[in-house]
Scaffold this active site. Structure first.
Site, PDB file in Angstrom:
ATOM      1  N   ARG A 121       0.809  -1.244   0.000  1.00 54.23           N
ATOM      2  CA  ARG A 121       0.000   0.000   0.000  1.00 54.23           C
ATOM      3  C   ARG A 121       0.824   1.268   0.000  1.00 54.23           C
ATOM      4  NH1 ARG A 121      -2.864  -3.201   3.626  1.00 54.23           N
ATOM      5  NH2 ARG A 121      -4.675  -4.143   2.627  1.00 54.23           N
ATOM      6  N   LYS A 143       4.247  11.375 -11.106  1.00 55.51           N
ATOM      7  CA  LYS A 143       3.447  10.515 -11.995  1.00 55.51           C
ATOM      8  C   LYS A 143       4.223   9.222 -12.172  1.00 55.51           C
ATOM      9  CE  LYS A 143       0.774  13.620 -14.945  1.00 55.51           C
ATOM     10  NZ  LYS A 143       0.544  14.049 -16.337  1.00 55.51           N
ATOM     11  N   GLU A 185      12.448  18.751 -24.026  1.00 54.34           N
ATOM     12  CA  GLU A 185      11.604  19.093 -22.866  1.00 54.34           C
ATOM     13  C   GLU A 185      12.099  20.390 -22.211  1.00 54.34           C
ATOM     14  OE1 GLU A 185       8.817  17.537 -22.189  1.00 54.34           O
ATOM     15  OE2 GLU A 185       9.034  15.603 -23.190  1.00 54.34           O
ATOM     16  N   LYS A 227       9.050  22.858 -13.267  1.00 53.55           N
ATOM     17  CA  LYS A 227       8.151  21.718 -13.056  1.00 53.55           C
ATOM     18  C   LYS A 227       7.663  21.697 -11.608  1.00 53.55           C
ATOM     19  CE  LYS A 227       6.823  17.143 -14.086  1.00 53.55           C
ATOM     20  NZ  LYS A 227       6.996  15.894 -14.801  1.00 53.55           N
ATOM     21  N   GLU A 237      -3.107  17.407 -11.860  1.00 52.91           N
ATOM     22  CA  GLU A 237      -3.474  17.818 -13.214  1.00 52.91           C
ATOM     23  C   GLU A 237      -4.962  18.103 -13.361  1.00 52.91           C
ATOM     24  OE1 GLU A 237      -1.238  15.922 -16.351  1.00 52.91           O
ATOM     25  OE2 GLU A 237      -2.681  16.580 -17.831  1.00 52.91           O
ATOM     26  N   ARG A 241      -1.342  22.080 -14.532  1.00 51.17           N
ATOM     27  CA  ARG A 241      -0.317  21.091 -14.882  1.00 51.17           C
ATOM     28  C   ARG A 241      -0.386  20.697 -16.353  1.00 51.17           C
ATOM     29  NH1 ARG A 241       2.036  16.085 -11.201  1.00 51.17           N
ATOM     30  NH2 ARG A 241       3.414  15.286 -12.795  1.00 51.17           N
ATOM     31  N   ASN A 245       2.028  19.714 -21.037  1.00 50.52           N
ATOM     32  CA  ASN A 245       1.765  18.869 -22.205  1.00 50.52           C
ATOM     33  C   ASN A 245       1.878  19.627 -23.524  1.00 50.52           C
ATOM     34  OD1 ASN A 245       1.255  16.590 -20.632  1.00 50.52           O
ATOM     35  ND2 ASN A 245      -0.848  17.267 -20.268  1.00 50.52           N
ATOM     36  N   HIS A 248       2.705  17.964 -26.805  1.00 48.49           N
ATOM     37  CA  HIS A 248       2.479  16.531 -26.598  1.00 48.49           C
ATOM     38  C   HIS A 248       1.242  15.999 -27.323  1.00 48.49           C
ATOM     39  CE1 HIS A 248       5.612  17.093 -23.679  1.00 48.49           C
ATOM     40  NE2 HIS A 248       5.587  15.833 -23.318  1.00 48.49           N
ATOM     41  N   HIS A 252       2.341  12.993 -29.278  1.00 48.15           N
ATOM     42  CA  HIS A 252       1.837  11.635 -29.009  1.00 48.15           C
ATOM     43  C   HIS A 252       1.202  11.037 -30.255  1.00 48.15           C
ATOM     44  CE1 HIS A 252       1.456  12.028 -24.369  1.00 48.15           C
ATOM     45  NE2 HIS A 252       2.566  11.409 -24.720  1.00 48.15           N
ATOM     46  N   HIS A 265      10.453   9.970 -27.768  1.00 49.80           N
ATOM     47  CA  HIS A 265       9.379  10.828 -27.288  1.00 49.80           C
ATOM     48  C   HIS A 265       9.723  12.320 -27.447  1.00 49.80           C
ATOM     49  CE1 HIS A 265       6.168  12.286 -24.747  1.00 49.80           C
ATOM     50  NE2 HIS A 265       7.053  12.874 -23.956  1.00 49.80           N
TER      51      HIS A 265
HETATM   52  N1  LIG Z   1       6.469  10.288 -14.977  1.00 49.20           N
HETATM   53  C1  LIG Z   1       6.495  11.331 -15.752  1.00 49.20           C
HETATM   54  O1  LIG Z   1       6.070  12.436 -15.396  1.00 49.20           O
HETATM   55  C2  LIG Z   1       7.085  11.184 -17.125  1.00 49.20           C
HETATM   56  C3  LIG Z   1       7.349  12.312 -17.915  1.00 49.20           C
HETATM   57  C4  LIG Z   1       7.963  12.135 -19.150  1.00 49.20           C
HETATM   58  C5  LIG Z   1       8.296  10.853 -19.581  1.00 49.20           C
HETATM   59  N2  LIG Z   1       8.014   9.779 -18.795  1.00 49.20           N
HETATM   60  C6  LIG Z   1       8.374   8.418 -19.208  1.00 49.20           C
HETATM   61  O2  LIG Z   1       9.790   8.353 -19.311  1.00 49.20           O
HETATM   62  C7  LIG Z   1      10.123   7.282 -20.197  1.00 49.20           C
HETATM   63  C8  LIG Z   1      11.242   7.746 -21.101  1.00 49.20           C
HETATM   64  O3  LIG Z   1      12.368   8.027 -20.313  1.00 49.20           O
HETATM   65  P1  LIG Z   1      13.825   8.166 -20.932  1.00 49.20           P
HETATM   66  O4  LIG Z   1      13.758   9.057 -22.105  1.00 49.20           O
HETATM   67  O5  LIG Z   1      14.727   8.479 -19.821  1.00 49.20           O
HETATM   68  O6  LIG Z   1      14.090   6.725 -21.540  1.00 49.20           O
HETATM   69  P2  LIG Z   1      14.765   5.396 -20.939  1.00 49.20           P
HETATM   70  O7  LIG Z   1      14.517   5.264 -19.512  1.00 49.20           O
HETATM   71  O8  LIG Z   1      14.346   4.291 -21.832  1.00 49.20           O
HETATM   72  O9  LIG Z   1      16.320   5.684 -21.171  1.00 49.20           O
HETATM   73  C9  LIG Z   1      16.811   5.802 -22.480  1.00 49.20           C
HETATM   74  C10 LIG Z   1      18.026   4.892 -22.713  1.00 49.20           C
HETATM   75  O10 LIG Z   1      19.170   5.487 -22.088  1.00 49.20           O
HETATM   76  C11 LIG Z   1      19.831   4.517 -21.274  1.00 49.20           C
HETATM   77  N3  LIG Z   1      20.493   5.282 -20.217  1.00 49.20           N
HETATM   78  C12 LIG Z   1      19.920   5.877 -19.146  1.00 49.20           C
HETATM   79  N4  LIG Z   1      20.818   6.613 -18.488  1.00 49.20           N
HETATM   80  C13 LIG Z   1      21.997   6.474 -19.132  1.00 49.20           C
HETATM   81  C14 LIG Z   1      23.295   7.012 -18.943  1.00 49.20           C
HETATM   82  N5  LIG Z   1      23.546   7.905 -17.979  1.00 49.20           N
HETATM   83  N6  LIG Z   1      24.276   6.640 -19.795  1.00 49.20           N
HETATM   84  C15 LIG Z   1      23.998   5.786 -20.812  1.00 49.20           C
HETATM   85  N7  LIG Z   1      22.795   5.272 -21.068  1.00 49.20           N
HETATM   86  C16 LIG Z   1      21.794   5.618 -20.236  1.00 49.20           C
HETATM   87  C17 LIG Z   1      18.720   3.600 -20.832  1.00 49.20           C
HETATM   88  O11 LIG Z   1      19.237   2.368 -20.413  1.00 49.20           O
HETATM   89  C18 LIG Z   1      17.895   3.515 -22.102  1.00 49.20           C
HETATM   90  O12 LIG Z   1      18.447   2.575 -22.996  1.00 49.20           O
HETATM   91  C19 LIG Z   1       8.836   6.926 -20.936  1.00 49.20           C
HETATM   92  O13 LIG Z   1       8.381   5.686 -20.459  1.00 49.20           O
HETATM   93  C20 LIG Z   1       7.864   8.021 -20.569  1.00 49.20           C
HETATM   94  O14 LIG Z   1       6.532   7.591 -20.531  1.00 49.20           O
HETATM   95  C21 LIG Z   1       7.418   9.923 -17.585  1.00 49.20           C
END
Ligand SMILES: NC(=O)c1ccc[n+]([C@@H]2O[C@H](COP(=O)([O-])OP(=O)(O)OC[C@H]3O[C@@H](n4cnc5c(N)ncnc54)[C@H](O)[C@@H]3O)[C@@H](O)[C@H]2O)c1
Length: 359
Positions: A121, A143, A185, A227, A237, A241, A245, A248, A252, A265
């Site tokens: 929980r 999130k 971003e 942020k 949101e 918030r 987006n 986006h 998306h 993304h």
């Molecule tokens: N929670 C939120 O508010 C929010 C906001 C935006 C995006 N997201 C989510 O974030 C995700 C995308 O995140 P991302 O872009 O970080 O992608 P990711 O986590 O897939 O990382 C991208 C790649 O970089 C590699 N990597 C990470 N750190 C590294 C480093 N320091 N050196 C070398 N390689 C490294 C990872 O292993 C991966 O292969 C999506 O799932 C998206 O939905 C969430």
């Protein structure tokens, strides 16, 4: 060392930014007060690079530490991986006060946060984001979630971390394409909130791309401040918030229309920001000069700004209807009014978008 506070009453927390923070994780975790058992969740790529430093530091602080290594990639941000995390946590006896440590990009952060939100929980967790996108966006704001085969981030919860530790030096190993996707971003924050940040991105391109310490720390800190400010005012949101987006809705739709394989993304968001700025211009919301600056900045960082001709416009339109941000069939757009200010618009008819996409 820089600190940004996310003000959320009893759920408030610090985002600490500084080089070599990875060696001090254990001491910081201790002051945060969890039980002696903790678990790092990471993937093989990130763990091979930074796992030892974080592990040594946490063990040195006296924790009984477990590791859950999940496969690398968005395709593993799902219920099956989540179940594996629960299995490991239960097997190793993590209790209601144990902390999880998310070491990685947004995928690791989102799934670890959701595991923390739901295990027994809800247990504490800290974020150690290692991609620029995770440092400026996904690790902050609470999130959390996983993807469903019918849609991204469809299963999730709001669950704030207890602490976010950002070590900008981790960006040195990040592939350039991933760095640029994160920069999209940062550009977004400039457009929606801060013309000074936008100007800084325009004048310091070389320093930023070369990961100059001061420049990169400034853009991470400023992004986190923005942020944090937005999330503090609207955690769930229900209004403000949504401005995060910007870019986006179309972004998306492009990702969906291209099966999530063609663009990262952030790249899709870069296109979305330009097209949505053009939509605003069409509706007399922003002048041509500002749209030009937005496109020029996106282009200068080598990010895409146009929808390629081979992407079917009807596919983009139909994906937009499926976007979970569409309320009662109406599309919501965040449209810039200048550099540093946006407006939430829910009155845009499909005709304007269709015309724009076909132009
Ligand atoms: N929670 C939120 O508010 C929010 C906001 C935006 C995006 N997201 C989510 O974030 C995700 C995308 O995140 P991302 O872009 O970080 O992608 P990711 O986590 O897939 O990382 C991208 C790649 O970089 C590699 N990597 C990470 N750190 C590294 C480093 N320091 N050196 C070398 N390689 C490294 C990872 O292993 C991966 O292969 C999506 O799932 C998206 O939905 C969430």
């Amino acid at each position: 060392m820089e600190t940004v506070r996310v003000e959320l009453v009893e759920r408030s927390y610090d985002i600490v930014i500084g080089n070599d923070l990875l060696d001090g994780v254990g001491a910081r975790l201790k002051t945060y007060g969890p039980s002696p058992k903790a678990a790092i969740v990471s993937n093989p790529t990130v763990f091979a690079l930074y796992g030892k430093r974080v592990t040594d530091s946490i063990k040195k602080a006296g924790f009984d530490l477990e590791h859950v290594i999940i496969p690398d990639g968005e395709e593993y941000k799902n219920i099956d991986t989540l179940k594996r995390i629960y299995d490991e946590l239960l097997k190793h006896g993590l209790d209601r006060k144990s902390a999880l440590i998310a070491l990685g990009g947004g995928v690791v952060g989102d799934i670890t946060g959701f595991a923390a939100a739901t295990y027994m929980r809800g247990i504490p967790y800290i974020q150690i984001p290692t991609t620029l996108l995770a440092q400026v966006d996904s690790s902050v704001g609470g999130k959390t979630g996983v993807d469903h085969k019918l849609g991204k981030n469809m299963i999730g919860a709001f669950w704030q971390p207890g602490l976010v530790l950002i070590d900008p030096a981790t960006l040195k190993t990040l592939p350039k394409k991933q760095l640029l996707a994160g920069l999209a971003e940062v550009i977004k924050y400039g457009i929606i909130y801060d013309s000074e940040l936008f100007g800084f991105l325009e004048s310091n391109r070389e320093r930023i791309l070369n990961l100059d310490d001061k420049a990169i720390t400034y853009i991470i800190k400023r992004s986190c401040e923005i942020k944090a400010d937005v999330v503090s005012k609207d955690e769930r949101e229900s209004g403000l918030r949504a401005i995060l987006n910007y870019g986006h809705t179309i972004g998306h739709a492009i990702e969906t229309a291209t099966g999530y394989t063609r663009y990262l993304h952030g790249e899709a968001v870069a296109i979305g920001m330009h097209i949505e700025a053009k939509l605003s211009q069409l509706l007399k919301g922003i002048d041509e000069g500002h749209v030009f600056r937005i496109k020029a900045l996106i282009d200068s960082y080598g990010l895409p700004s146009e929808i390629p001709k081979d992407i079917n416009r009807e596919d983009i339109l139909s994906s937009m209807q499926l976007d979970k941000k569409a309320v009662a069939g109406k599309l919501k757009f965040i449209l810039p009014e200048s550099i540093g200010a946006v407006k939430i618009r829910e009155d845009i008819d499909e005709k304007s978008i269709r015309g724009l996409l076909q132009s």
